[in-house]
Scaffold this active site. Structure first.
Site, PDB file in Angstrom:
ATOM      1  N   GLY A  33     -11.306  70.594  68.406  1.00  0.00           N
ATOM      2  CA  GLY A  33     -10.874  69.409  69.127  1.00  0.00           C
ATOM      3  C   GLY A  33     -10.975  68.233  68.177  1.00  0.00           C
ATOM      4  O   GLY A  33     -11.921  68.146  67.388  1.00  0.00           O
ATOM      5  N   GLY A 229      -0.658  61.388  50.148  1.00  0.00           N
ATOM      6  CA  GLY A 229      -1.800  60.480  50.110  1.00  0.00           C
ATOM      7  C   GLY A 229      -1.808  59.507  51.263  1.00  0.00           C
ATOM      8  O   GLY A 229      -1.383  59.839  52.376  1.00  0.00           O
ATOM      9  N   ALA A 255      -6.409  68.718  59.498  1.00  0.00           N
ATOM     10  CA  ALA A 255      -6.479  67.937  58.257  1.00  0.00           C
ATOM     11  C   ALA A 255      -6.654  66.447  58.548  1.00  0.00           C
ATOM     12  O   ALA A 255      -7.405  65.751  57.849  1.00  0.00           O
ATOM     13  CB  ALA A 255      -5.227  68.171  57.421  1.00  0.00           C
ATOM     14  N   GLY A 256      -5.968  65.954  59.591  1.00  0.00           N
ATOM     15  CA  GLY A 256      -6.099  64.537  59.944  1.00  0.00           C
ATOM     16  C   GLY A 256      -7.496  64.195  60.422  1.00  0.00           C
ATOM     17  O   GLY A 256      -8.001  63.092  60.163  1.00  0.00           O
ATOM     18  N   ASP A 257      -8.137  65.130  61.115  1.00  0.00           N
ATOM     19  CA  ASP A 257      -9.517  64.905  61.561  1.00  0.00           C
ATOM     20  C   ASP A 257     -10.457  64.884  60.361  1.00  0.00           C
ATOM     21  O   ASP A 257     -11.381  64.075  60.296  1.00  0.00           O
ATOM     22  CB  ASP A 257      -9.942  66.003  62.534  1.00  0.00           C
ATOM     23  CG  ASP A 257      -8.972  66.154  63.689  1.00  0.00           C
ATOM     24  OD1 ASP A 257      -8.388  65.125  64.108  1.00  0.00           O
ATOM     25  OD2 ASP A 257      -8.791  67.278  64.173  1.00  0.00           O
ATOM     26  N   ASP A 293     -10.165  74.903  62.559  1.00  0.00           N
ATOM     27  CA  ASP A 293     -10.208  73.439  62.636  1.00  0.00           C
ATOM     28  C   ASP A 293     -11.353  72.845  61.825  1.00  0.00           C
ATOM     29  O   ASP A 293     -11.216  71.783  61.214  1.00  0.00           O
ATOM     30  CB  ASP A 293     -10.351  72.994  64.094  1.00  0.00           C
ATOM     31  CG  ASP A 293      -9.009  72.972  64.818  1.00  0.00           C
ATOM     32  OD1 ASP A 293      -8.107  73.722  64.402  1.00  0.00           O
ATOM     33  OD2 ASP A 293      -8.872  72.213  65.786  1.00  0.00           O
TER      34      ASP A 293
END
Length: 316
Positions: A33, A229, A255-257, A293
């Site tokens: 999550g 980047g 990846a964004g988390d 995740d």
């Protein structure tokens, strides 16, 4: 507490085979999550994090809370709902660089999160509040909980970090745009991707997007540009920090988390803005190299070794 975050985590099932999920007959079970991923990423990097959420009174919920607690995250603010289940989702690795995600979260315990589930005292000593655009999309009560968290953070002078984390399947475009903008106006730091910026403002030029988000009231804007980047913008400075090369992307989800965790870690460690973004890029890159995740989230020693090795390769 260094960072507190609020949102839904779910049970993740992934086929043991690659290809369309209709042919799968064996699955592995994990947990994931956006908000708890960030919390775990921070604990791995040596910080204290807390996660506010709600789970079902079922084996999935019990296993999830035990797992996240085992990663060092404070779960004292996670409540149990006996009338709703813990949400689940499936990750389908169809082929290289093509991973699809399917959510089964409607009516989940976390979607019943409300402002009454928040303890005002919990916000008192936090250094940052991290929120995403996923939680307010779950339900009206979850949306109220997010804005109540914002209110409590402001009462205690806790900076608010907002990752839009757009999920168009959860709500209408009009409702999403309106709510994400409303939260962006309350945030001190925003972490949008270029695609999210285009969704909100109809613009894709990085410099223009940085200006538009700053105009909403944020003091810092970090604009993510995938493997290339990220850009950073403040009233006084702006720049671009290149990403780290990844030879093979195993699993891009999360990846964004990882990026958010790396960036917050940099701020907590006193790095200047460009160095904090560089660490964020590195964590995001490492996450894509591992399936799952949170499995690819590095500790401090791993991230420093990766960044030093990559920089040495560039110099050579």
């Amino acid at each position: 507490m260094d960072v507190i975050t609020i949102g839904e985590s779910m049970v993740l099932f992934t086929p043991d085979s690659t290809g369309p999920m209709r042919y799968a007959n064996q699955f592995s079970m994990k947990f994931g999550g956006a908000e708890s991923n960030v919390a775990i990423g921070l604990t791995r990097l040596g910080h204290k994090s807390g996660w506010i959420s709600k789970v079902g009174n079922d084996e999935f919920g019990k296993g999830m809370v035990s797992f996240i607690n085992g990663e060092g995250v404070d779960v004292s603010q996670v409540s149990v709902d006996s009338e709703a289940p813990t949400g689940i989702y499936f990750k389908e690795p169809r082929r290289a660089n093509d991973t699809r995600v399917y959510y089964y979260r409607k009516g989940s315990a976390a979607s019943r999160l409300s402002k009454d589930d928040l303890n005002p005292d919990y916000f008192q000593h936090a250094k940052y509040l991290h929120i995403t655009g996923i939680t307010p999309a779950l339900s009206e009560t979850a949306r109220e909980a997010v804005f109540e968290a914002i209110k409590l953070a402001k009462q205690h002078n806790v900076p608010i970090v907002f990752d839009p984390n757009l999920r168009t399947k959860l709500w209408s475009e009009e409702e999403a745009r309106k709510t994400l903008l409303a939260i962006a106006r309350e945030a001190d730091i925003v972490l949008p991707g270029i695609a999210e910026g285009k969704f909100i403002f109809g613009e894709s030029d990085p410099a223009r997007l940085g200006e538009l988000f700053l105009n909403q009231g944020a003091s810092v804007v970090i604009l993510k540009d995938g493997a290339r980047g990220a850009y950073y913008f403040t009233a006084e400075q702006n720049g671009r920090v290149p990403g780290f090369p990844v030879e093979q992307v195993v699993d891009p989800v999360g990846a964004g988390d990882g990026f958010a965790a790396g960036f917050l870690s940099g701020l907590l460690d006193g790095l200047d803005l460009s160095k904090a973004v560089e660490r964020a890029n590195a964590v995001g890159a490492l996450v894509t190299m591992v399936s799952g995740d949170v499995e690819g989230l590095p500790d401090k020693e791993e991230i420093e070794a990766f960044m030093n090795q990559t920089n040495e390769d560039v110099i050579r």
